[in-house]
Design a protein around this motif. Structure first.
Motif, PDB file in Angstrom:
ATOM      1  N   ILE A  50       0.872  -1.286  -0.046  1.00  0.00           N
ATOM      2  CA  ILE A  50      -0.113  -0.056   0.095  1.00  0.00           C
ATOM      3  C   ILE A  50       0.957   1.243   0.030  1.00  0.00           C
ATOM      4  O   ILE A  50       1.880   1.272   0.704  1.00  0.00           O
ATOM      5  CB  ILE A  50      -0.973   0.041   1.123  1.00  0.00           C
ATOM      6  N   THR A  51       0.499   2.260  -0.799  1.00  0.00           N
ATOM      7  CA  THR A  51       1.603   3.290  -0.957  1.00  0.00           C
ATOM      8  C   THR A  51       0.750   4.501  -0.470  1.00  0.00           C
ATOM      9  O   THR A  51      -0.435   4.937  -1.093  1.00  0.00           O
ATOM     10  CB  THR A  51       1.970   3.472  -2.438  1.00  0.00           C
ATOM     11  N   LEU A  52       1.399   5.296   0.240  1.00  0.00           N
ATOM     12  CA  LEU A  52       0.713   6.676   0.873  1.00  0.00           C
ATOM     13  C   LEU A  52       1.328   7.650  -0.111  1.00  0.00           C
ATOM     14  O   LEU A  52       2.488   7.586  -0.274  1.00  0.00           O
ATOM     15  CB  LEU A  52       1.044   6.792   2.496  1.00  0.00           C
ATOM     16  N   LEU A  53       0.455   8.574  -0.611  1.00  0.00           N
ATOM     17  CA  LEU A  53       0.763   9.771  -1.129  1.00  0.00           C
ATOM     18  C   LEU A  53       0.156  10.921  -0.933  1.00  0.00           C
ATOM     19  O   LEU A  53      -0.994  10.778  -0.253  1.00  0.00           O
ATOM     20  CB  LEU A  53       0.571   9.263  -2.749  1.00  0.00           C
ATOM     21  N   PRO A  54       0.951  12.127  -0.890  1.00  0.00           N
ATOM     22  CA  PRO A  54      -0.063  13.334  -0.661  1.00  0.00           C
ATOM     23  C   PRO A  54      -0.962  13.876  -1.918  1.00  0.00           C
ATOM     24  O   PRO A  54      -0.671  13.392  -3.011  1.00  0.00           O
ATOM     25  CB  PRO A  54       1.141  14.224  -0.655  1.00  0.00           C
ATOM     26  N   GLU A  55      -1.788  14.559  -1.573  1.00  0.00           N
ATOM     27  CA  GLU A  55      -2.719  14.751  -2.547  1.00  0.00           C
ATOM     28  C   GLU A  55      -2.058  15.737  -3.727  1.00  0.00           C
ATOM     29  O   GLU A  55      -1.003  16.137  -3.802  1.00  0.00           O
ATOM     30  CB  GLU A  55      -3.928  15.892  -2.265  1.00  0.00           C
ATOM     31  N   GLY A  56      -2.764  15.414  -4.903  1.00  0.00           N
ATOM     32  CA  GLY A  56      -2.081  15.975  -6.492  1.00  0.00           C
ATOM     33  C   GLY A  56      -0.874  15.040  -6.851  1.00  0.00           C
ATOM     34  O   GLY A  56      -0.428  15.215  -8.138  1.00  0.00           O
ATOM     35  N   TYR A  57      -0.897  13.762  -6.536  1.00  0.00           N
ATOM     36  CA  TYR A  57      -0.322  12.722  -7.087  1.00  0.00           C
ATOM     37  C   TYR A  57      -1.194  11.887  -7.639  1.00  0.00           C
ATOM     38  O   TYR A  57      -2.368  11.340  -6.869  1.00  0.00           O
ATOM     39  CB  TYR A  57       0.799  12.192  -6.162  1.00  0.00           C
ATOM     40  N   GLY A  60      -3.388   4.856  -7.767  1.00  0.00           N
ATOM     41  CA  GLY A  60      -3.630   3.568  -8.243  1.00  0.00           C
ATOM     42  C   GLY A  60      -4.496   2.715  -7.429  1.00  0.00           C
ATOM     43  O   GLY A  60      -4.948   3.049  -6.321  1.00  0.00           O
ATOM     44  N   PRO A  61      -4.409   1.375  -8.016  1.00  0.00           N
ATOM     45  CA  PRO A  61      -5.280   0.450  -7.048  1.00  0.00           C
ATOM     46  C   PRO A  61      -4.843   0.267  -5.594  1.00  0.00           C
ATOM     47  O   PRO A  61      -5.687  -0.226  -4.575  1.00  0.00           O
ATOM     48  CB  PRO A  61      -5.195  -0.580  -7.792  1.00  0.00           C
ATOM     49  N   GLN A  62      -3.453   0.599  -5.267  1.00  0.00           N
ATOM     50  CA  GLN A  62      -3.092   0.091  -3.873  1.00  0.00           C
ATOM     51  C   GLN A  62      -2.686   1.472  -3.350  1.00  0.00           C
ATOM     52  O   GLN A  62      -1.705   1.658  -2.362  1.00  0.00           O
ATOM     53  CB  GLN A  62      -1.689  -0.797  -4.202  1.00  0.00           C
ATOM     54  N   ALA A  63      -3.036   2.504  -3.856  1.00  0.00           N
ATOM     55  CA  ALA A  63      -2.748   3.852  -3.187  1.00  0.00           C
ATOM     56  C   ALA A  63      -3.489   4.523  -2.150  1.00  0.00           C
ATOM     57  O   ALA A  63      -4.971   4.042  -2.264  1.00  0.00           O
ATOM     58  CB  ALA A  63      -2.533   4.829  -4.311  1.00  0.00           C
ATOM     59  N   VAL A  64      -3.164   5.304  -1.205  1.00  0.00           N
ATOM     60  CA  VAL A  64      -3.989   6.060  -0.178  1.00  0.00           C
ATOM     61  C   VAL A  64      -3.330   7.302  -0.228  1.00  0.00           C
ATOM     62  O   VAL A  64      -2.350   7.761  -0.195  1.00  0.00           O
ATOM     63  CB  VAL A  64      -3.872   5.463   1.313  1.00  0.00           C
ATOM     64  N   ILE A  65      -4.372   8.220  -0.549  1.00  0.00           N
ATOM     65  CA  ILE A  65      -4.013   9.747  -0.853  1.00  0.00           C
ATOM     66  C   ILE A  65      -4.613  10.282   0.406  1.00  0.00           C
ATOM     67  O   ILE A  65      -5.389  10.438   0.956  1.00  0.00           O
ATOM     68  CB  ILE A  65      -4.918  10.221  -1.994  1.00  0.00           C
ATOM     69  N   LEU A  66      -3.466  11.133   0.974  1.00  0.00           N
ATOM     70  CA  LEU A  66      -3.597  12.196   2.055  1.00  0.00           C
ATOM     71  C   LEU A  66      -3.487  13.301   1.750  1.00  0.00           C
ATOM     72  O   LEU A  66      -2.864  13.899   0.900  1.00  0.00           O
ATOM     73  CB  LEU A  66      -2.659  11.707   3.384  1.00  0.00           C
TER      74      LEU A  66
END
Length: 295
Positions: A50-57, A60-66
């Motif tokens: 699971i990949t954590l990313l900041p908004e603006g990026y 994908g199916p395994q992403a969590v956007i913060l």
């Protein structure tokens, strides 16, 4: 494992459609795999990430956007590689928007001539502005290694020997530089083209089964997660936008989508785009061949 009982829950904005399934498989206990400036990779005992990313990026199916603030909050916890924590106690996903994959229900475009024209325009754009350090380059050792593989794939694909074509694509896995090697990015682009073009299930099934079964031992675990999802029709949003723009859109949409793709990694955006171009080119050739045979 860090203590999460005294830490306020960090709410996610968006989650990919595979996140909840991964959490169920691991009982929500995850280990920090790797930390980058704009991405944090978490992994369970079954090697799903699971990949954590900041908004603006792109998600994908395994992403969590913060939010940017919450992404910074998470990083401020001081977690390092190999640290573990209970994801569900630290990150809230109940109110998150779920990002569903768009592939799987798209029709073959009615205007094939327009798709051909768009593809030609995309090829020119990619040649002018793409990063040539990966498979897009014509003279580097990666593209020279890939050239005969791609030539054999084209022959097998046109002969509708899709299992054998998929086996050929495996020769690109792990090839080239980058956290996700250039060959892996290229293969992901090929899958994005196939799914976005609404190709029949026989083609998709033949290729995706080979990729899911054999790619794991040929590349790193982060890249394998990307390929595994791509084989099942799951892509980051910008890759789907890129393929859709070429197949169904217009030059302005192609330019806008490609400008976003160039923001992905060092050469990853260009290599994924090169795979999309290669995939669409071969699909158009197959459709043209079928049309000729039917007359």
């Amino acid at each position: 494992m860090i203590k999460t009982d005294q830490i306020c829950v960090i709410d996610a904005l968006k989650i990919g459609d595979e996140v909840e399934d991964i959490l169920e498989k691991s009982d929500s206990r995850l280990r920090v795999h790797s930390i980058f400036e704009h991405a944090i990779n978490l992994i369970n005992d079954s090697d799903w990430i699971i990949t954590l990313l900041p908004e603006g990026y792109p998600a994908g199916p395994q992403a969590v956007i913060l939010t940017q603030e919450n992404f910074a909050r998470f990083k401020s916890l001081g977690l390092g590689a190999a640290d573990t924590f209970d994801f569900n106690k630290l990150i809230g996903t109940k109110k998150s928007q779920i990002i569903y994959r768009r592939s799987g229900d798209k029709p073959v475009p009615e205007d094939i001539i327009k798709a051909e024209s768009n593809n030609t325009y995309f090829e020119s754009l990619l040649s002018q502005k793409g990063n040539k350090n990966g498979l897009l380059g014509k003279d580097n050792m990666y593209s020279r290694y890939a050239a005969p593989i791609l030539s054999e794939f084209q022959t097998l694909f046109l002969e509708q020997r899709f299992d054998e074509a998929g086996e050929k694509l495996l020769g690109l896995i792990g090839l080239g530089p980058g956290l996700t090697p250039s060959g892996d990015d290229f293969v992901l682009g090929v899958f994005a083209a196939i799914y976005s073009f609404g190709m029949n299930k026989d083609i998709i099934s033949s290729l995706k089964n080979i990729m899911a079964q054999k790619a794991k031992n040929k590349t790193n675990i982060i890249s394998y997660n990307m390929l595994r999802q791509g084989a099942m029709g799951g892509f980051i949003e910008w890759a789907e936008d890129m393929a859709d723009a070429v197949i169904y859109g217009d030059p302005q949409q192609i330019e806008a989508a490609f400008s976003r793709m160039l923001k992905i990694g060092s050469s990853s955006g260009s290599d994924i785009s090169a795979g999309i171009l290669f995939g669409i080119t071969n699909i158009l050739a197959l459709l043209k061949q079928k049309t000729t045979e039917s007359h």
